[in-house]
Design an enzyme around this catalytic site. Sequence first.
Site, PDB file in Angstrom:
ATOM      1  CG  ASP A  92     -13.633   6.909  -8.702  1.00 15.54           C
ATOM      2  OD1 ASP A  92     -13.710   6.309  -7.611  1.00 15.54           O
ATOM      3  OD2 ASP A  92     -12.965   6.470  -9.662  1.00 15.54           O
ATOM      4  CD  GLU A 157     -11.881   0.792  -8.092  1.00 12.70           C
ATOM      5  OE1 GLU A 157     -11.411  -0.352  -8.273  1.00 12.70           O
ATOM      6  OE2 GLU A 157     -12.789   1.273  -8.818  1.00 12.70           O
TER       7      GLU A 157
END
Length: 451
Positions: A92, A157
């Site tokens: 991500d 994250e």
Amino acid sequence: MTEQPLAAAVRSLMPRAKADLAELVAFPSVADPRQFPVEECEKAARWVADAFAAEGLTGIRLIDTPDGTQSVYGELPGPEGAPTVLLYSHYDVQPPLDEAAWESPAFELTERDGRWYGRGAADCKGNILMHLTALRALREVDGGFPVGLKVIVEGSEEQGTGGLERYAEANPELLTADVIVIGDTGNFAAGLPTVTASLRGMTVVELTIDTLAGNLHSGAFGGAAPDALQLLVKVLASLHDEHGDVAVKGLTIDQTWTGVEYPEEQFRADARVLDGVALTGTGTVADRLWARPSVTVLGIDAPPVIGATSSVQSTAKASISLRIPPGTELKAAQDALVAHVEAAVPFGAQATVTRLSGGEPFSANTTGPAYEAMAAAMREAFGTDMVASGEGGSIPLCNTLRSLYPDAEIVLIGVEEPTTQIHAVNESVDPQELERMALTEALFLRRYAQA
């Protein structure tokens, strides 16, 4: 076998690394469905799973984590008696921010002046390619891997929603390893091999101030009607003293950093500080970045300049981030920030403080065999000795892993360096750093297997 064939193999794999990074960057995998479709994260996860499966890892699967995102997991047993190494990264990425400010499309890998530009090119898709290129080189030269492998690549994250942490806590056997290589940091300077020895923790709170039932005409009511935006500005200004040091009661601000120093002129260049603008805070740059807390206003909900009306604002909102160094407990720091903000709201205005994500600071033990193997690998790959630095950012998973696997060494490395501009517009990666770090990881896996 000498290391020269391994270096040549990594170099020959760089065109493939660029092509793969271009495919991965093309997914706008921002783990926030309010901004980008969740399908983009799912496509990125599937790409990562397929890429590691192609390198021989087995048991590849997509793990549904409690925050609604997916992590990619794979493993491969090593030779009998060999240690197990867990490789971590995340797919991500941060939002692109102002896409018009990018010199090339944010989700299109573009080469310019010898660098590869694109959101996630360094943080953290470049680190995924570091892992993949290291494994590919070992397969090409050695025909396999000298250690048992586990790979975990998470999908949230950057959002800090803790999905992988909660999953690991509920399934502690999954990520058991002798050493954990966190591919999510980088070198203190380009060409200077670095392990990250400490991370600041982080907490985020949102402050909303309400003063009126609705906006009012600033001519008819301004001067007496309490303006929520003005009050918000006063609160935010109270977070720092006249020197720029954090002014939140209960937070210690005089800690010192004892490792590698960060020369002020180098920092000014790395941070692209404008001429004539002074740095904020006191102490050395390293003290301020790695040993002390910092407070940053991440965003403000207020009318934009273009289209603003002559109005007294009835409500205003800000997102406030607090970074805390090792030695400071997260909850105590968050409590101190909330207490400060609530006490600083003037004129009896209604204030709502919402506590959001948080993660404890982390400090690594750098004395074990994994660090010895990493130092040797970095010296071979870079031709210079490894240094240890701090990192102002946060990776909450590190503390979760340390609590679950207290005997495992945790080593933080990566392709990032100060000019990559992670989390900003025009993020990029230096392909030479990617090549050298991929070689470093391949050499490390060899050397650690012999430790």
